[in-house]
Design a protein around this motif. Structure first.
Motif, PDB file in Angstrom:
ATOM      1  N   GLY A   1      -7.251  94.836 -24.232  1.00  0.00           N
ATOM      2  CA  GLY A   1      -6.342  95.209 -23.155  1.00  0.00           C
ATOM      3  C   GLY A   1      -5.458  94.052 -22.752  1.00  0.00           C
ATOM      4  N   TYR A   2      -4.941  94.121 -21.552  1.00  0.00           N
ATOM      5  CA  TYR A   2      -3.987  93.120 -21.068  1.00  0.00           C
ATOM      6  C   TYR A   2      -4.136  92.986 -19.558  1.00  0.00           C
ATOM      7  N   ALA A   3      -3.544  91.943 -19.025  1.00  0.00           N
ATOM      8  CA  ALA A   3      -3.594  91.700 -17.577  1.00  0.00           C
ATOM      9  C   ALA A   3      -2.181  91.617 -17.020  1.00  0.00           C
ATOM     10  N   THR A   4      -2.048  92.029 -15.770  1.00  0.00           N
ATOM     11  CA  THR A   4      -0.800  91.839 -15.035  1.00  0.00           C
ATOM     12  C   THR A   4      -1.063  90.837 -13.921  1.00  0.00           C
ATOM     13  N   TYR A   5      -0.029  90.113 -13.526  1.00  0.00           N
ATOM     14  CA  TYR A   5      -0.129  89.069 -12.508  1.00  0.00           C
ATOM     15  C   TYR A   5       1.011  89.261 -11.519  1.00  0.00           C
ATOM     16  N   GLU A   6       0.674  89.345 -10.239  1.00  0.00           N
ATOM     17  CA  GLU A   6       1.697  89.532  -9.219  1.00  0.00           C
ATOM     18  C   GLU A   6       1.406  88.618  -8.023  1.00  0.00           C
ATOM     19  N   PRO A   7       2.288  87.653  -7.760  1.00  0.00           N
ATOM     20  CA  PRO A   7       2.090  86.841  -6.557  1.00  0.00           C
ATOM     21  C   PRO A   7       2.347  87.709  -5.328  1.00  0.00           C
ATOM     22  N   PHE A   8       1.408  87.697  -4.381  1.00  0.00           N
ATOM     23  CA  PHE A   8       1.598  88.526  -3.202  1.00  0.00           C
ATOM     24  C   PHE A   8       1.570  87.728  -1.905  1.00  0.00           C
ATOM     25  N   PHE A   9       1.247  86.440  -1.999  1.00  0.00           N
ATOM     26  CA  PHE A   9       1.220  85.602  -0.803  1.00  0.00           C
ATOM     27  C   PHE A   9       1.533  84.171  -1.220  1.00  0.00           C
ATOM     28  N   ILE A  10       2.490  83.562  -0.547  1.00  0.00           N
ATOM     29  CA  ILE A  10       2.841  82.161  -0.807  1.00  0.00           C
ATOM     30  C   ILE A  10       2.877  81.435   0.529  1.00  0.00           C
ATOM     31  N   ARG A  11       2.120  80.364   0.619  1.00  0.00           N
ATOM     32  CA  ARG A  11       2.162  79.521   1.817  1.00  0.00           C
ATOM     33  C   ARG A  11       2.552  78.111   1.365  1.00  0.00           C
ATOM     34  N   PHE A  12       3.640  77.607   1.919  1.00  0.00           N
ATOM     35  CA  PHE A  12       4.053  76.244   1.630  1.00  0.00           C
ATOM     36  C   PHE A  12       3.272  75.302   2.538  1.00  0.00           C
ATOM     37  N   ILE A  13       2.454  74.453   1.934  1.00  0.00           N
ATOM     38  CA  ILE A  13       1.690  73.454   2.663  1.00  0.00           C
ATOM     39  C   ILE A  13       2.633  72.315   3.056  1.00  0.00           C
ATOM     40  N   ARG A  14       3.481  71.965   2.125  1.00  0.00           N
ATOM     41  CA  ARG A  14       4.603  71.036   2.293  1.00  0.00           C
ATOM     42  C   ARG A  14       5.727  71.613   1.446  1.00  0.00           C
ATOM     43  N   PRO A  15       6.934  71.102   1.535  1.00  0.00           N
ATOM     44  CA  PRO A  15       8.010  71.649   0.717  1.00  0.00           C
ATOM     45  C   PRO A  15       7.738  71.568  -0.791  1.00  0.00           C
ATOM     46  N   ASP A  16       6.845  70.664  -1.205  1.00  0.00           N
ATOM     47  CA  ASP A  16       6.560  70.496  -2.634  1.00  0.00           C
ATOM     48  C   ASP A  16       5.133  70.899  -3.008  1.00  0.00           C
ATOM     49  N   VAL A  17       4.429  71.589  -2.113  1.00  0.00           N
ATOM     50  CA  VAL A  17       3.064  72.053  -2.374  1.00  0.00           C
ATOM     51  C   VAL A  17       2.940  73.476  -1.842  1.00  0.00           C
ATOM     52  N   ALA A  18       2.474  74.391  -2.704  1.00  0.00           N
ATOM     53  CA  ALA A  18       2.340  75.781  -2.289  1.00  0.00           C
ATOM     54  C   ALA A  18       0.991  76.346  -2.720  1.00  0.00           C
TER      55      ALA A  18
ATOM     56  N   ALA B   1     -10.622  95.974 -14.393  1.00  0.00           N
ATOM     57  CA  ALA B   1     -11.144  94.943 -13.492  1.00  0.00           C
ATOM     58  C   ALA B   1      -9.967  94.326 -12.752  1.00  0.00           C
ATOM     59  N   GLN B   2     -10.307  93.547 -11.705  1.00  0.00           N
ATOM     60  CA  GLN B   2      -9.288  92.860 -10.938  1.00  0.00           C
ATOM     61  C   GLN B   2      -9.705  91.416 -10.692  1.00  0.00           C
ATOM     62  N   GLY B   3      -8.706  90.568 -10.520  1.00  0.00           N
ATOM     63  CA  GLY B   3      -8.941  89.184 -10.163  1.00  0.00           C
ATOM     64  C   GLY B   3      -8.069  88.811  -8.976  1.00  0.00           C
ATOM     65  N   SER B   4      -8.431  87.694  -8.343  1.00  0.00           N
ATOM     66  CA  SER B   4      -7.679  87.217  -7.187  1.00  0.00           C
ATOM     67  C   SER B   4      -7.529  85.697  -7.272  1.00  0.00           C
ATOM     68  N   PRO B   5      -6.753  85.216  -8.254  1.00  0.00           N
ATOM     69  CA  PRO B   5      -6.586  83.781  -8.405  1.00  0.00           C
ATOM     70  C   PRO B   5      -5.858  83.144  -7.225  1.00  0.00           C
ATOM     71  N   LEU B   6      -6.176  81.892  -7.004  1.00  0.00           N
ATOM     72  CA  LEU B   6      -5.423  81.040  -6.081  1.00  0.00           C
ATOM     73  C   LEU B   6      -4.819  79.934  -6.934  1.00  0.00           C
ATOM     74  N   TYR B   7      -3.503  79.868  -6.955  1.00  0.00           N
ATOM     75  CA  TYR B   7      -2.796  78.819  -7.683  1.00  0.00           C
ATOM     76  C   TYR B   7      -2.282  77.805  -6.672  1.00  0.00           C
ATOM     77  N   GLY B   8      -2.769  76.593  -6.733  1.00  0.00           N
ATOM     78  CA  GLY B   8      -2.202  75.496  -5.975  1.00  0.00           C
ATOM     79  C   GLY B   8      -1.115  74.894  -6.843  1.00  0.00           C
ATOM     80  N   MET B   9       0.111  74.978  -6.382  1.00  0.00           N
ATOM     81  CA  MET B   9       1.235  74.529  -7.195  1.00  0.00           C
ATOM     82  C   MET B   9       1.939  73.357  -6.524  1.00  0.00           C
ATOM     83  N   THR B  10       2.432  72.448  -7.350  1.00  0.00           N
ATOM     84  CA  THR B  10       3.209  71.316  -6.853  1.00  0.00           C
ATOM     85  C   THR B  10       4.556  71.286  -7.556  1.00  0.00           C
ATOM     86  N   LYS B  11       5.539  70.801  -6.828  1.00  0.00           N
ATOM     87  CA  LYS B  11       6.886  70.684  -7.376  1.00  0.00           C
ATOM     88  C   LYS B  11       7.069  69.252  -7.855  1.00  0.00           C
ATOM     89  N   GLU B  12       7.242  69.115  -9.152  1.00  0.00           N
ATOM     90  CA  GLU B  12       7.377  67.805  -9.792  1.00  0.00           C
ATOM     91  C   GLU B  12       8.728  67.732 -10.493  1.00  0.00           C
TER      92      GLU B  12
END
Length: 135
Positions: free
Chosen positions: A73-90, A107-118
């Motif tokens: 099978g396959y998975a779909t990914y949809e960001p549904f919430f974004i919180r900026f901790i700082r302008p370069d960290v989400a 099945a379902q998953g609920s990943p948390l991606y900590g992202m940084t702007k580099e």
């Protein structure tokens, strides 16, 4: 100035594009494209709870599990919430859904991606992939 006072339209679009690139790389089983989305010092905890420290460990794991990952099978990914901790960290919550090839939700998953702007580019930096338990 707080992060809520900034116009983050471009950053939100860029973050959505990274999540879309994750989905595309996963579906294509393209380890190189997936790994290109990570910060070199990233950490990742898999849905099974395995802790991966740095791009070398993430790469080793990905190259072992990604080939053949879409055979059932396959998975779909949809960001549904974004919180900026700082302008370069989400903090980015993602709705992850796994379907069989008939299109039935498995099945379902609920990943948390900590992202940084580099250097103007959003990267996966500290991430936790969490399965959603059936209730």
């Amino acid at each position: 100035m707080t992060t809520t006072e900034l116009d983050q339209t471009e950053d939100i679009a860029a973050i959505h594009a990274v999540v879309a690139a994750v989905a595309k790389a996963q579906r294509a089983e393209d380890a190189d494209a997936f790994l290109a989305l990570f910060h070199p010092d990233a950490i990742w905890t898999t849905g099974g709870g395995k802790f991966l420290n740095g791009l070398d460990e993430i790469s080793e794991f990905t190259r072992a599990v990604l080939p053949g990952a879409t055979k059932d099978g396959y998975a779909t990914y949809e960001p549904f919430f974004i919180r900026f901790i700082r302008p370069d960290v989400a903090a980015v919550k993602v709705r992850q859904q796994y379907f069989n090839h008939a299109g039935e939700l498995q099945a379902q998953g609920s990943p948390l991606y900590g992202m940084t702007k580099e250097d103007g580019r959003w990267l996966l930096t500290f991430c936790q992939n969490t399965p959603v338990a059936d209730h």
